[in-house]
Enzyme design. Structure first.
Site, PDB file in Angstrom:
ATOM      1  N   SER A 138      37.412  35.972  41.908  1.00 25.43           N
ATOM      2  CA  SER A 138      36.698  35.784  43.173  1.00 25.43           C
ATOM      3  C   SER A 138      37.687  35.983  44.315  1.00 25.43           C
ATOM      4  O   SER A 138      38.900  35.838  44.145  1.00 25.43           O
ATOM      5  CB  SER A 138      36.114  34.369  43.240  1.00 25.43           C
ATOM      6  OG  SER A 138      35.706  34.034  44.550  1.00 25.43           O
ATOM      7  N   TYR A 151      37.828  25.181  41.871  1.00 26.53           N
ATOM      8  CA  TYR A 151      37.200  26.486  41.672  1.00 26.53           C
ATOM      9  C   TYR A 151      38.166  27.589  42.113  1.00 26.53           C
ATOM     10  O   TYR A 151      38.418  28.540  41.360  1.00 26.53           O
ATOM     11  CB  TYR A 151      35.898  26.582  42.463  1.00 26.53           C
ATOM     12  CG  TYR A 151      35.294  27.972  42.437  1.00 26.53           C
ATOM     13  CD1 TYR A 151      34.629  28.428  41.310  1.00 26.53           C
ATOM     14  CD2 TYR A 151      35.414  28.831  43.522  1.00 26.53           C
ATOM     15  CE1 TYR A 151      34.089  29.706  41.264  1.00 26.53           C
ATOM     16  CE2 TYR A 151      34.878  30.114  43.485  1.00 26.53           C
ATOM     17  CZ  TYR A 151      34.218  30.547  42.359  1.00 26.53           C
ATOM     18  OH  TYR A 151      33.692  31.821  42.320  1.00 26.53           O
TER      19      TYR A 151
END
Length: 257
Positions: A138, A151
């Site tokens: 990401s 995350y």
């Protein structure tokens, strides 16, 4: 034709990747939690593209999940030439406000299970003339993000793991690539409960098909790292030249609860 194994394949980017590869006549192995969604996706893909599609419903947050996937592949003797570690999700909120179990399950899905699948399936991938590993990270990997602390850390781990593994395998038949998308119009935000940024993500996010097309194209070109979308490329570049404290403050304001 050989098989492509895709985790998180019942919806979103994973399902779009499955369609892309099936259109290239790759057979598919679909991995996700929902048996019903997998069965529906498999039926559609098989009928639309005339390829073989098998699936396994399993919770990838379980410590033994990667071994079960590997044993299934070996038992069925699937000739796998593509491994796509796409499954992942976010736990949103201040670190101490969420349970340790919540954090650990997310880390397992985002990082531990993909690493284990790479390790278990590399011997199978090596048996093909040309194979690929595509790990999905990401743009969160490029800076610390408060309220998404673990995350972002798990995605940074996957980016560095992918680049390191790529170097180890550069003289072999296995090419390792890493996909770092920005916001995507999927159920990712709903699952994480991040309704505060849903409007922005819906406005500026890419579609799963757009991200999947860029990912598969970059994978076959053996790119080390793919960041789909000009804005996302620019943002990632700026994190390298702008002071970290400023970047982290901006990210904190974007994702604050």
């Amino acid at each position: 034709m050989t098989y492509a194994l895709i985790t998180g394949a019942s919806k979103g980017i994973g399902l779009s990747m499955a369609h892309n590869l099936a259109s290239r006549k790759y057979n598919l192995l679909l991995i996700a939690r929902s048996e019903q969604e997998l069965a529906a996706a498999a039926a559609t893909l098989s009928a639309q593209y005339q390829v073989k599609v098998a699936w396994l419903a399993i919770d990838l947050s379980r410590p033994d999940s990667s071994l079960q996937v590997a044993e299934w592949c070996k038992a069925e003797q699937y000739p796998i030439s593509i491994l796509i570690n796409n499954a992942g999700y976010a736990v949103w909120g201040n670190f101490e406000d969420r349970s340790l179990e919540d954090h650990q399950q997310m880390i397992r899905v985002n990082a531990e299970t993909p690493v284990a699948l790479c390790h278990h399936l590399l011997p199978i991938l090596r048996q093909q003339p040309q194979s690929y590993i595509l790990n999905v990270s990401s743009t969160a990997a490029y800076q610390a993000v408060s309220t998404l602390t673990l995350y972002a850390a798990s995605k940074s781990f996957m980016l560095l793991f992918s680049r390191g593994l790529r170097q180890e395998l550069k003289d072999t038949n296995v090419a390792v690539c890493c996909l770092c998308p920005g916001p995507v119009k999927t159920n990712f935000i709903d699952r994480a409960g991040m309704q505060a940024i849903k409007e922005t993500a819906d406005k500026y996010g890419m579609t799963p098909d757009e991200v999947a097309a860029a990912a598969i194209k970059g994978m076959f070109r053996k790119k080390a790292e793919m960041i789909p979308g000009f804005t996302n490329v620019l943002t990632a570049f700026l994190t390298r030249i702008v002071p970290k404290g400023l970047v982290e403050n901006i990210a904190a304001n974007l994702y604050k609860q």
